[in-house]
Each structure stands twice: as C-alpha cells, then as structure tokens.
Design a protein around this motif. Structure first.
Motif, PDB file in Angstrom:
ATOM      1  N   GLY A 369     -22.117 -21.942  -7.723  1.00 15.03           N
ATOM      2  CA  GLY A 369     -21.199 -21.438  -8.733  1.00 15.03           C
ATOM      3  C   GLY A 369     -20.587 -20.113  -8.344  1.00 15.03           C
ATOM      4  O   GLY A 369     -19.397 -19.857  -8.595  1.00 15.03           O
ATOM      5  N   GLU A 370     -21.375 -19.260  -7.686  1.00 15.09           N
ATOM      6  CA  GLU A 370     -20.867 -17.949  -7.268  1.00 15.09           C
ATOM      7  C   GLU A 370     -19.746 -18.103  -6.232  1.00 15.09           C
ATOM      8  O   GLU A 370     -18.838 -17.264  -6.166  1.00 15.09           O
ATOM      9  CB  GLU A 370     -21.999 -17.105  -6.692  1.00 15.09           C
ATOM     10  CG  GLU A 370     -23.033 -16.654  -7.718  1.00 15.09           C
ATOM     11  CD  GLU A 370     -23.965 -17.783  -8.154  1.00 15.09           C
ATOM     12  OE1 GLU A 370     -23.980 -18.840  -7.456  1.00 15.09           O
ATOM     13  OE2 GLU A 370     -24.641 -17.630  -9.184  1.00 15.09           O
ATOM     14  N   ASP A 371     -19.815 -19.161  -5.424  1.00 16.78           N
ATOM     15  CA  ASP A 371     -18.746 -19.394  -4.454  1.00 16.78           C
ATOM     16  C   ASP A 371     -17.429 -19.710  -5.165  1.00 16.78           C
ATOM     17  O   ASP A 371     -16.365 -19.230  -4.766  1.00 16.78           O
ATOM     18  CB  ASP A 371     -19.120 -20.547  -3.515  1.00 16.78           C
ATOM     19  CG  ASP A 371     -20.326 -20.222  -2.652  1.00 16.78           C
ATOM     20  OD1 ASP A 371     -20.425 -19.080  -2.184  1.00 16.78           O
ATOM     21  OD2 ASP A 371     -21.168 -21.117  -2.453  1.00 16.78           O
ATOM     22  N   LEU A 372     -17.504 -20.512  -6.237  1.00 17.74           N
ATOM     23  CA  LEU A 372     -16.292 -20.833  -6.991  1.00 17.74           C
ATOM     24  C   LEU A 372     -15.712 -19.592  -7.651  1.00 17.74           C
ATOM     25  O   LEU A 372     -14.482 -19.436  -7.731  1.00 17.74           O
ATOM     26  CB  LEU A 372     -16.589 -21.913  -8.040  1.00 17.74           C
ATOM     27  CG  LEU A 372     -17.075 -23.266  -7.519  1.00 17.74           C
ATOM     28  CD1 LEU A 372     -17.195 -24.264  -8.665  1.00 17.74           C
ATOM     29  CD2 LEU A 372     -16.137 -23.810  -6.455  1.00 17.74           C
ATOM     30  N   VAL A 373     -16.588 -18.716  -8.135  1.00 21.72           N
ATOM     31  CA  VAL A 373     -16.102 -17.452  -8.705  1.00 21.72           C
ATOM     32  C   VAL A 373     -15.412 -16.629  -7.617  1.00 21.72           C
ATOM     33  O   VAL A 373     -14.348 -16.034  -7.828  1.00 21.72           O
ATOM     34  CB  VAL A 373     -17.260 -16.655  -9.345  1.00 21.72           C
ATOM     35  CG1 VAL A 373     -16.787 -15.274  -9.799  1.00 21.72           C
ATOM     36  CG2 VAL A 373     -17.837 -17.420 -10.532  1.00 21.72           C
ATOM     37  N   SER A 377     -11.741 -19.766  -8.669  1.00 22.51           N
ATOM     38  CA  SER A 377     -11.580 -21.021  -9.391  1.00 22.51           C
ATOM     39  C   SER A 377     -11.971 -20.910 -10.852  1.00 22.51           C
ATOM     40  O   SER A 377     -11.526 -21.720 -11.677  1.00 22.51           O
ATOM     41  CB  SER A 377     -12.397 -22.131  -8.719  1.00 22.51           C
ATOM     42  OG  SER A 377     -11.941 -22.351  -7.398  1.00 22.51           O
ATOM     43  N   LEU A 378     -12.816 -19.949 -11.195  1.00 19.96           N
ATOM     44  CA  LEU A 378     -13.214 -19.701 -12.570  1.00 19.96           C
ATOM     45  C   LEU A 378     -13.803 -18.291 -12.665  1.00 19.96           C
ATOM     46  O   LEU A 378     -14.060 -17.646 -11.633  1.00 19.96           O
ATOM     47  CB  LEU A 378     -14.195 -20.759 -13.087  1.00 19.96           C
ATOM     48  CG  LEU A 378     -15.648 -20.756 -12.610  1.00 19.96           C
ATOM     49  CD1 LEU A 378     -16.447 -21.779 -13.391  1.00 19.96           C
ATOM     50  CD2 LEU A 378     -15.783 -21.038 -11.131  1.00 19.96           C
ATOM     51  N   SER A 379     -14.028 -17.828 -13.897  1.00 18.33           N
ATOM     52  CA  SER A 379     -14.540 -16.466 -14.097  1.00 18.33           C
ATOM     53  C   SER A 379     -16.061 -16.491 -14.225  1.00 18.33           C
ATOM     54  O   SER A 379     -16.663 -17.549 -14.496  1.00 18.33           O
ATOM     55  CB  SER A 379     -13.927 -15.855 -15.351  1.00 18.33           C
ATOM     56  OG  SER A 379     -14.387 -16.538 -16.514  1.00 18.33           O
TER      57      SER A 379
END
Length: 619
Positions: A369-373, A377-379
């Motif tokens: 999830g931290e990679d997407l942040v 991609s998201l907050s």
C-alpha cells in the motif's frame, strides 16, 4: 497425368501421380496431396494445367506458398527446377512426356517469378531465395536442403539460405508475383543494426542453418533439458557464425548470436522488453510492429521479429508448456508466463495483419500500500480506510477500465486479510500474489480440442462455497458468477473482494445488475438491486488517465436503497486540477466529511477506529 515429387520433413521423398487436369494440396483429407501441419490450410494451394503448362495458385493458409523462396499468389508455368514450399514440405513438378503435363517449362519464362536455370528434374534442388529487392539473374547454384525437424518442439520460420553470387550484367524485369512487405519504417535513431534489413537477413540465414544442423543430428529437442538445449544451440551457433557470410562490420556477431538464440529458445525479440522492469505491457501488432508501455505511455519498440512465422513460434513456445494450444480451430488463447504475466494471442485468419501478442507484465516486486501512496495512486488516509475496511470484513468491489490497475489494487487489498483466515481465490488467469498461510488458489480451465472439459469461473465460485472459506477473492466478475459472488457475500462470507469493468461507481452497480441477469435466472430488477445493496459495502473506482497516470478517483459506500434506487455516498474523491509541466494530470485527494455506516457500526460495537481521516481537507 500430373507427377509431383514430394520431399517429406524427415528427408524422404516420393513421387505422387495425380490423375486429372490438376490437383489440390492441403490438410483436408479430400485433397489430392494431403500435408499435415499447423501452418497448412485446409486447401492450401491448387495446381492446374493451362496452355500446355502447370500453374499453381495459393488458396490461403497461415504460411504463404513459396516458389524458390518467394511468396506467390499465382505462378507459372512451373519449371522442373522450381521448388514449391508449403509449411516445411518441398514439392516439384516432374514432367511426363507426351501428356498434358509435358508442358512443364524447361527454361525460365518471363512470367515466372525468380525462376532458376534448368536443372536435373530427377535430382531436384532445395530452394535458394534471391535477396530483395528485384534481383539480377543468377548462374546455377549449389542447393542446400533445409527442412524442419519432425521432432523439434521449437517452431521456427523456414527460410532458405541465400548463397553468394557474382554480380549480373543487367537487371531482370520486375516479377509478377507479390513480394513480402518491407519492414515498416522506423526512426533511424531507434533502429538497431540487428533489426535493419541486413540484420534481419542474417538472422534468417543463421536461424535456418541452425535448424538444418539440428536436423542432421536428429536432435529430439522435446526431450532435452533446458540447460542442455541452451548449451547445444549455443555451440551450434558458434560454429555457424564462423562462416564468412556472417562477417559484417555493422552487425556484431555477439548481437547476432543473442538474437537468434532468443528466437529459438526464448520469446525472441520480446526478451529485451520482458527483462525491462520499466515496461508494464508489450503489444505485438505484427512481426515488425511492436509497442511497449512505460509509465503509462505507449512507445514503439525498435526490436522486431524476422517474420510472422517467428511470431507464431514465440506464441507456441509460450503457450505449449502451459497446456494451452493455438491453431486454426482455436485461433485465440489466454495464458500466463511463469512469473504471472498475462498473455493473449490471436493468429490468422482472425488476425488480419499476422499473429499478434499482448503481454501484461506482472511486477516482480510485490507492491504494498505504501508503494501506491508513493506513486500518487491514493492518499495515506485512503489507504488507512481501505486497510480498516478489509480487516473489518467489508465487502469491496474494485471498479475500473481495462489497464487501470484493478488487479494491482486487489493484490494490495488482499494482503490486508489477517493470516488466521482461510482464503479461496478464483481467477481466469492466476495473477494474485497472496502470502497468507491458509490459502487455496483456483484457476479456470478452457475447453480441450473437442470443445469439452471447460471449467468456468462460475463453476469455481460455486465449488469454493463448499471449501469453508472465510474470504472469497474473485479476480474479475464478467458474467453469471456475479450472482454467486453476491450470494456468497450475503451468506456469511463477509470481507470478500472482486473487480469489475466500469467507468464509475454508479456504472459499477448497473454492471453488477447486468452480470447477475447473465446467470440465466428470471429475477426482477428490484430483487437484484436489493441483493447488490445488501452485499456490497464499498466500491473503489480506479481510473487510468490519458497521460498514463493511474489513480483511485472514488471510494464510495453503498449506503442503502430509496424508492428503488441504490444510494451511494462518496467517502474520498480525487479532484482534477489540470496538467503539470510533465504532461501528467494534477489534482488533490479530498475527504467528503462523510463517516461510512460500517465505521459507525464499529464505533457502536466499541472497536477503536480513526475517524479523523474523514475530516474535509485537501491532501
């Protein structure tokens, strides 16, 4: 009577006597000459007598009908020295004096396409093609027999090897038959020497010499270990490339060897983009037209295949180890590489430009999830909300278009499922990478050659309900399995996740209704909407923008029904604010200040949750 000398793939030859004014050649049992092979059409070619000579006409197939190495549509009159190549078989017409077929030309005709000087019909010579473009006439040449090995499991293009010739004094008139299309123009700065016309020619020659060498040794590559096969091919290529014909100042031998090696053993020119971690998708439109996606942007790749048969060989090498097949009866295939990358391939007659491949690469690094942040991609607040939703068993549907990143987000959300729960995943092509200990992964199966034995996603979803799952994760709902998924969500399998193709949360609800109706049950729309409303808690909308950016644009709660309409309430949104200097979309993630019902239910049950993430502020 028409006499045809047929050279089999195993090197043996026979003369076939055909009564009548001509003959048909193909894989159909009704043909006068029956040839078996993937590249051969049902009726591949037809030979007919006309004006005292024999003429051949191509009737269509995956492989072209070749005369002296060049593809033709119609050609004639045939000379005794003309070599007809069809899918690896070599044929020639043998004249019979005193009959209608006696008109086989003994000398080159102006109508003939690159006809060779007369040779002994009793000892036909294999084909030696003439380099493109229009060649000058050539003296008699020593012929080299090159035919694919019957036991070779590595399908490769069959191209004849040109022999060196002295320059001719005068040009030859343009041939009647069509020539292969030239390599599509590319930016010269991008075109590597190995992919130039000279480089492609040398690759074809080396490739064919390699197949001939394997043929002479009677090597059964199907039974060889990969390491042993790589060592054998490498040593044979070293010997072949010592020949003077391959000495070229502009084409390095190392690059030539690697190119041929990859095309015989691996996926050929696709080896380079497959190894490039920056490439997320590879699209082969035809042999000389390859595009790749980097950072969401499509660019044309400088690498190319030598011809369409090389593309077909790469497809077969990809799908054969997976137990999948592709041929005229099944010209489309979905498969996956060992690393999880998804492969789709289509061949003629469905693919008009030639065999094509689409590979969606799977990230070698398991994203968190931290990679997407970090990607934007998201907050962080959105990630915290989704983590809580998964841990607290909310049913989530990830909605988005093709290539928007639904499966990547599903992988991340699935990693939030606690280790003490039993998970059953159902996918069409396995892409999920879950690491929980109590995990069962199921994959759908296509029908066999008889059209039987298919196991659909719906069959697997029904079966997994008997496997005592705590969570059910369906890679993608496309049809009637949506009804079974909704029923599972409503019958004690809370916390299940799936994806669906839709452009907005509201469209996702409509899509779920349509897919439920595809189950074949005559259900009223009101009942379906009630089922959807009670089953789905959260819809996460993933969007791919024109600049290539992938972002979560909505996190929406299904809050209930009112006057027969499902009510939706946005929890987080992405607000666009134009484009930056780099061409990427700009915007902010904002909370709407709405606290979802399932969060309020957690608070009533005394479970501590962070409601501060819903405070309306720009991110």
């Amino acid at each position: 009577m028409l006499n045809i000398r047929l050279q089999q793939r195993n090197g043996s030859a026979e003369v076939i006597h055909v009564k009548g004014p001509g003959c048909t050649i193909g894989k159909d049992p009704g043909c006068d000459i029956v040839l078996k092979g993937l590249l051969i059409g049902k009726v591949h070619a037809r030979i007919e007598g006309h004006n005292g000579g024999w003429y051949i006409e191509d009737q269509g197939g995956i492989a072209s009908t070749l005369i002296n190495g060049d593809p033709v549509t119609r050609y004639g009159p045939l000379a005794a020295a003309d070599q007809i190549e069809i899918g690896g078989f070599v044929l020639s017409v043998v004249a019979e004096p005193g009959r209608a077929g006696a008109g086989v030309a003994a000398q080159p005709s102006p109508q003939q396409h690159h006809a060779q000087p007369p040779q002994d019909a009793a000892a036909p010579q294999p084909v030696v093609p003439v380099p493109m473009p229009v060649p000058p006439p050539s003296p008699p040449r020593e012929a080299v027999t090159l035919s694919p090995s019957p036991q070779a499991s590595v399908p490769v293009p069959r191209e004849a090897v040109p022999a060196p010739r002295p320059p001719a004094p005068a040009p030859k008139p343009a041939p009647v038959a069509a020539k292969p299309a030239p390599v599509a123009p590319l930016d010269e700065a991008l075109r590597a020497p190995i992919n130039s016309p000279r480089g492609v020619e040398l690759r074809k020659q080396a490739h064919q010499r390699l197949i001939a060498a394997l043929d002479l040794r009677r090597v059964n590559v199907a039974r060889m270990a990969e390491d042993e096969l790589c060592e054998l091919v490498g040593s044979l290529l070293d010997d072949i490339l010592k020949e003077s014909v391959f000495r070229s100042q502009e084409i390095p031998l190392d690059a030539l060897k690697q190119s041929v090696f990859d095309e015989v053993i691996g996926p050929g020119p696709l080896e380079e983009p497959l190894d490039d971690d920056a490439v997320s998708e590879i699209m082969v439109n035809c042999h000389d037209e390859i595009f790749v996606e980097r950072a969401g942007r499509l660019t044309r790749s400088p690498v190319i295949f030598t011809d369409d048969r090389a593309v077909l060989g790469a497809i077969e090498r990809i799908v054969a180890p997976l137990g999948r097949r592709i041929d005229e009866s099944s010209p489309m295939v979905d498969a996956r590489l060992p690393d999880g990358s998804r492969v789709n391939a289509v061949i003629p007659p469905l693919a008009l430009k030639g065999p094509n491949i689409t590979i969606r690469k799977f990230s070698r690094k398991k994203l968190r999830g931290e990679d997407l942040v970090g990607f934007g991609s998201l907050s962080p607040e959105m990630l915290e909300f989704l983590r809580t939703a998964v841990e607290r068993r909310a049913n989530i549907v990830i909605s988005g278009g093709t290539g928007s990143g639904k499966t990547t987000l599903l992988n991340v959300l699935s990693s939030f499922i606690p280790d003490d729960e039993r998970i059953v995943t159902v996918e069409d092509a396995a892409e999920l990478q879950l690491s929980q200990p109590n995990l069962v992964s199921l994959e759908a199966r296509p029908p066999n050659m008889e059209g039987k034995g298919a196991v659909t996603i719906r069959d697997l979803v029904k079966n997994c309900l008997r496997m005592r799952p705590d969570r059910i994760v369906v890679g993608e709902c496309r049809g009637g399995e949506a009804l079974d998924m909704l029923q599972a969500m409503n019958t004690g399998h809370d916390g299940s996740l799936t994806t669906a193709h839709a452009n907005s949360p509201r469209d996702c609800l409509s899509r779920l209704e349509v897919m439920t109706l595809m189950a074949g049950l005559d259900l009223p729309v009101q009942a379906i909407r009630e089922q959807v409303c009670s089953a789905v808690d959260v819809i996460v909308q993933q969007t791919r923008f024109s600049c290539g950016s992938r972002r979560v644009t909505h996190i929406t709660e299904v809050s209930g029904m009112e006057t027969g309409v499902v009510q939706l309430q946005d929890v987080f949104m992405f607000r666009e604010e134009g484009y930056g200097a780099d061409g990427k979309v700009k915007g902010r993630y904002v909370a709407t200040s709405y606290i979802p019902d399932f969060y309020q239910d957690l608070i009533r049950r005394g479970i501590q949750v962070n409601t501060g993430i819903f405070t309306a502020r720009d991110e």
